[in-house]
Scaffold this motif. Structure first.
Motif, PDB file in Angstrom:
ATOM      1  N   GLN A 165    -103.971  48.468  -7.204  1.00  0.00           N
ATOM      2  CA  GLN A 165    -104.221  48.102  -8.590  1.00  0.00           C
ATOM      3  C   GLN A 165    -103.118  48.614  -9.514  1.00  0.00           C
ATOM      4  O   GLN A 165    -102.771  47.965 -10.506  1.00  0.00           O
ATOM      5  CB  GLN A 165    -105.574  48.657  -9.035  1.00  0.00           C
ATOM      6  CG  GLN A 165    -106.008  48.186 -10.413  1.00  0.00           C
ATOM      7  CD  GLN A 165    -107.416  48.631 -10.752  1.00  0.00           C
ATOM      8  OE1 GLN A 165    -108.033  49.396 -10.019  1.00  0.00           O
ATOM      9  NE2 GLN A 165    -107.931  48.158 -11.875  1.00  0.00           N
ATOM     10  N   ALA A 166    -102.571  49.773  -9.182  1.00  0.00           N
ATOM     11  CA  ALA A 166    -101.524  50.369 -10.018  1.00  0.00           C
ATOM     12  C   ALA A 166    -100.161  49.738  -9.785  1.00  0.00           C
ATOM     13  O   ALA A 166     -99.253  49.903 -10.609  1.00  0.00           O
ATOM     14  CB  ALA A 166    -101.444  51.871  -9.752  1.00  0.00           C
ATOM     15  N   ARG A 167    -100.005  49.011  -8.687  1.00  0.00           N
ATOM     16  CA  ARG A 167     -98.708  48.423  -8.357  1.00  0.00           C
ATOM     17  C   ARG A 167     -98.428  47.230  -9.265  1.00  0.00           C
ATOM     18  O   ARG A 167     -99.238  46.307  -9.358  1.00  0.00           O
ATOM     19  CB  ARG A 167     -98.703  47.997  -6.886  1.00  0.00           C
ATOM     20  CG  ARG A 167     -97.357  47.488  -6.378  1.00  0.00           C
ATOM     21  CD  ARG A 167     -97.456  47.237  -4.889  1.00  0.00           C
ATOM     22  NE  ARG A 167     -97.643  48.481  -4.148  1.00  0.00           N
ATOM     23  CZ  ARG A 167     -98.437  48.617  -3.088  1.00  0.00           C
ATOM     24  NH1 ARG A 167     -99.121  47.586  -2.649  1.00  0.00           N
ATOM     25  NH2 ARG A 167     -98.541  49.778  -2.476  1.00  0.00           N
ATOM     26  N   PRO A 168     -97.299  47.218  -9.969  1.00  0.00           N
ATOM     27  CA  PRO A 168     -97.005  46.090 -10.864  1.00  0.00           C
ATOM     28  C   PRO A 168     -96.787  44.797 -10.094  1.00  0.00           C
ATOM     29  O   PRO A 168     -96.203  44.791  -9.013  1.00  0.00           O
ATOM     30  CB  PRO A 168     -95.717  46.534 -11.576  1.00  0.00           C
ATOM     31  CG  PRO A 168     -95.095  47.549 -10.664  1.00  0.00           C
ATOM     32  CD  PRO A 168     -96.234  48.239  -9.976  1.00  0.00           C
ATOM     33  N   LYS A 169     -97.304  43.701 -10.661  1.00  0.00           N
ATOM     34  CA  LYS A 169     -97.146  42.400 -10.020  1.00  0.00           C
ATOM     35  C   LYS A 169     -95.826  41.768 -10.439  1.00  0.00           C
ATOM     36  O   LYS A 169     -95.405  41.860 -11.594  1.00  0.00           O
ATOM     37  CB  LYS A 169     -98.295  41.466 -10.412  1.00  0.00           C
ATOM     38  CG  LYS A 169     -99.593  41.737  -9.680  1.00  0.00           C
ATOM     39  CD  LYS A 169    -100.598  40.636  -9.975  1.00  0.00           C
ATOM     40  CE  LYS A 169    -101.851  40.801  -9.150  1.00  0.00           C
ATOM     41  NZ  LYS A 169    -102.828  39.695  -9.387  1.00  0.00           N
ATOM     42  N   SER A 170     -95.191  41.097  -9.476  1.00  0.00           N
ATOM     43  CA  SER A 170     -93.968  40.370  -9.792  1.00  0.00           C
ATOM     44  C   SER A 170     -94.327  39.006 -10.385  1.00  0.00           C
ATOM     45  O   SER A 170     -95.480  38.564 -10.325  1.00  0.00           O
ATOM     46  CB  SER A 170     -93.134  40.169  -8.525  1.00  0.00           C
ATOM     47  OG  SER A 170     -93.798  39.287  -7.630  1.00  0.00           O
TER      48      SER A 170
ATOM     49  N   TRP B  47     -97.748  36.557  -9.797  1.00  0.00           N
ATOM     50  CA  TRP B  47     -98.559  35.927 -10.834  1.00  0.00           C
ATOM     51  C   TRP B  47     -98.559  34.414 -10.676  1.00  0.00           C
ATOM     52  O   TRP B  47     -99.604  33.764 -10.799  1.00  0.00           O
ATOM     53  CB  TRP B  47     -98.007  36.291 -12.224  1.00  0.00           C
ATOM     54  CG  TRP B  47     -98.346  37.676 -12.668  1.00  0.00           C
ATOM     55  CD1 TRP B  47     -97.507  38.751 -12.768  1.00  0.00           C
ATOM     56  CD2 TRP B  47     -99.640  38.157 -13.060  1.00  0.00           C
ATOM     57  NE1 TRP B  47     -98.177  39.866 -13.192  1.00  0.00           N
ATOM     58  CE2 TRP B  47     -99.496  39.533 -13.391  1.00  0.00           C
ATOM     59  CE3 TRP B  47    -100.892  37.562 -13.173  1.00  0.00           C
ATOM     60  CZ2 TRP B  47    -100.560  40.314 -13.833  1.00  0.00           C
ATOM     61  CZ3 TRP B  47    -101.953  38.340 -13.607  1.00  0.00           C
ATOM     62  CH2 TRP B  47    -101.786  39.700 -13.928  1.00  0.00           C
TER      63      TRP B  47
END
Length: 238
Positions: free
Chosen positions: A171-176, A180
């Protein structure tokens, strides 16, 4: 059943002292009196015990424990020679669909003790250590429900859930942008899939002792990659 969290229990050490005074069962009183670590204790100084249950189903109010595996460990060592494994006579009937999952048959359970017969030994193995599981709804809820049925008193203690840790990491990992755009789903946080992300070996699933060892290894890997030996235990326990 309530699922106690670190938001609800801010001081596990004090909480267990209160539970020791409230408990009517001497085995639970002794367990609570052993107490636990101060929340600021560093992970490097903690003695853990990985715990796994195999059950007749997924509903703690209707199903029951049939196998228990546990293994003590620290951040540096898993003490396999002190591991324990029990088959336990179920409180309900062994169902065919659960046999397919865990492979435990009626012949495996022939002569197995009732949980009450090994309760004191089990509590002694857990007392004073931080219990580590993969998906706390099984071990926490089934243990609590079993004791309410057997001695009319439940149980609660601090726990580390490696599945929750893995969920929080994802959940903390940023999405590229690609994630998205493709609406890419999060990766599986099941025990075997989580271990694969840390290049841990593949073990046969649904054996209580093997899964306990697998959970211990997983926590060691999670701490190595995402935390520090100096991280206080209060950051991880629930």
């Amino acid at each position: 059943m309530r699922d106690f969290t670190n938001q609800e229990v801010l001081n596990w050490k004090a909480f267990l002292q209160i539970k020791a005074l409230e408990s009517k069962d001497s085995r639970l009183t002794n367990f609570y009196n052993t107490s636990t670590y101060h929340g600021e204790t560093k992970l490097r100084d903690i003695e853990f015990v990985a715990l796994d249950f195999e059950t007749t189903g997924l509903d703690a109010n209707q199903n029951s424990i049939i196998s228990i595996g546990l293994v003590p460990f620290t951040l540096k060592r898993i003490t396999c020679r002190e591991a324990k494994h029990w088959f336990v006579t179920p409180e309900d009937k062994l169902q065919e669909d659960s046999i397919i999952i865990h492979g435990i048959t009626h012949s495996d359970l022939k002569g197995a003790p009732a949980l009450i017969r090994i309760l004191e030994q089990l509590l002694d193995e857990l007392a004073g250590k931080i219990v580590v599981v993969h998906y706390r709804r099984i071990e926490r809820d089934f243990f609590d429900a079993a004791l309410r049925s057997l001695i009319n008193e439940g149980i609660v203690f601090p726990i580390i859930d490696t599945m929750q840790i893995e969920a929080d990491i994802q959940q903390a990992r940023p999405k590229s942008i690609i994630d998205w755009f493709k609406n890419r789903r999060p990766e599986s946080i099941r025990l075997a899939n989580s271990r694969t992300r840390y290049n841990l070996p593949i073990y046969p699933p649904h054996d209580a002792l093997t899964d306990a060892i697998a959970t211990a290894e997983l926590l060691q890997a999670q701490i190595h990659h995402h935390f520090s030996p100096d991280t206080p235990i209060k950051k991880l326990w629930l």
